[in-house]
Design a protein around this motif. Sequence first.
Motif, mmCIF file in Angstrom:
data_model
loop_
_atom_site.group_PDB
_atom_site.id
_atom_site.type_symbol
_atom_site.label_atom_id
_atom_site.label_comp_id
_atom_site.label_asym_id
_atom_site.label_seq_id
_atom_site.Cartn_x
_atom_site.Cartn_y
_atom_site.Cartn_z
ATOM 1 N N PHE A 109 -10.778 -13.831 3.502
ATOM 2 C CA PHE A 109 -11.389 -12.700 2.794
ATOM 3 C C PHE A 109 -12.845 -12.454 3.193
ATOM 4 O O PHE A 109 -13.526 -11.626 2.602
ATOM 5 N N LYS A 168 -4.924 -14.021 -5.738
ATOM 6 C CA LYS A 168 -6.117 -13.225 -5.419
ATOM 7 C C LYS A 168 -5.751 -12.087 -4.461
ATOM 8 O O LYS A 168 -6.226 -10.958 -4.611
ATOM 9 N N TYR A 169 -4.891 -12.392 -3.492
ATOM 10 C CA TYR A 169 -4.458 -11.370 -2.540
ATOM 11 C C TYR A 169 -3.640 -10.289 -3.240
ATOM 12 O O TYR A 169 -3.787 -9.090 -2.942
ATOM 13 N N THR A 170 -2.786 -10.690 -4.186
ATOM 14 C CA THR A 170 -1.957 -9.740 -4.929
ATOM 15 C C THR A 170 -2.811 -8.770 -5.727
ATOM 16 O O THR A 170 -2.610 -7.553 -5.685
ATOM 17 N N GLY A 172 -5.865 -8.122 -5.191
ATOM 18 C CA GLY A 172 -6.666 -7.359 -4.235
ATOM 19 C C GLY A 172 -5.940 -6.138 -3.708
ATOM 20 O O GLY A 172 -6.559 -5.179 -3.235
#
Length: 288
Positions: A109, A168-170, A172
């Motif tokens: 990230f 966190k990616y989800t 995001g």
Amino acid sequence: MELILAAACCSVVISILLKLCKAKGFDALQMIVWNYASASLLCYLWFKPDLQHISVIDTPWWLIVALGVLLPSIFLCLAKSLQYAGIVKTEIAQRLSVVLSLLAAFFIFQEQFNTLKMVGIGLGIAAVLSILFSHHQAQSGQSVATRQGMFYLALVWCGYALIDVLLKYTTGLGVQFAVALNLMFICAFILSLSYILLTTKTAGSKKNMLAGMGLGMLNFANIALYVHAHILLKDTPAIVFAGMNILVVLLGAFSGVMLFKEKVKPATAFGLALGLASVICLAYAMSV
């Protein structure tokens, strides 16, 4: 601080119950399955996610399914780690998974690092290596138990970090935290229930189902209290982060020594000290 203490107590009580229930003949996998039944219901009632307007096309279902598989899998690894390595080492490994999450934040990230964060990550890695080494020393005469303990400790460390990164990616990608969390719990319940139905031809015994639902209440309470603490202390997230992790490690160490008579070897104590120092450094790094 009361919310942080309550969240930490819930986290440690989950570990204590998993360890005690194993000794009493409960099935950890069945408990984990039904833990997600009550957790998903409580998540819906508490956070009130807008599930009715979920975009079927835009929702990253592959991530939700991946998390639905990972959650019960790592929870089971946690139970195994508690059995073979004990509460003290398992809690340190679980809490220091944040070190791998931060490394992922840097490489994936492009999050900026300061000196304190780098020091905290270094101390965290040294702490995990120390407890792995201490477990190898403590069980040197039991090679199978040693390998299993170290294997599950490593899985707990890496697994919780992977879940954190994927979540966190989800979020995001635009999926709200409450929606993602509820979908994860529902998916984890459906997939894990399907697994035990296919492999054991039963949804679980009554005692395992009830114990699992109680576990789910604690699991959800831990998350809800931690999130609520972040909301109330939104200007000082470092306090919540440090308070939660330090309390869990200390309470876990205390319960391991007092309840289960676990011996804290010098290398384990050193790892515990390094872990606490890592959390403090990372908390200061967040406040800079």
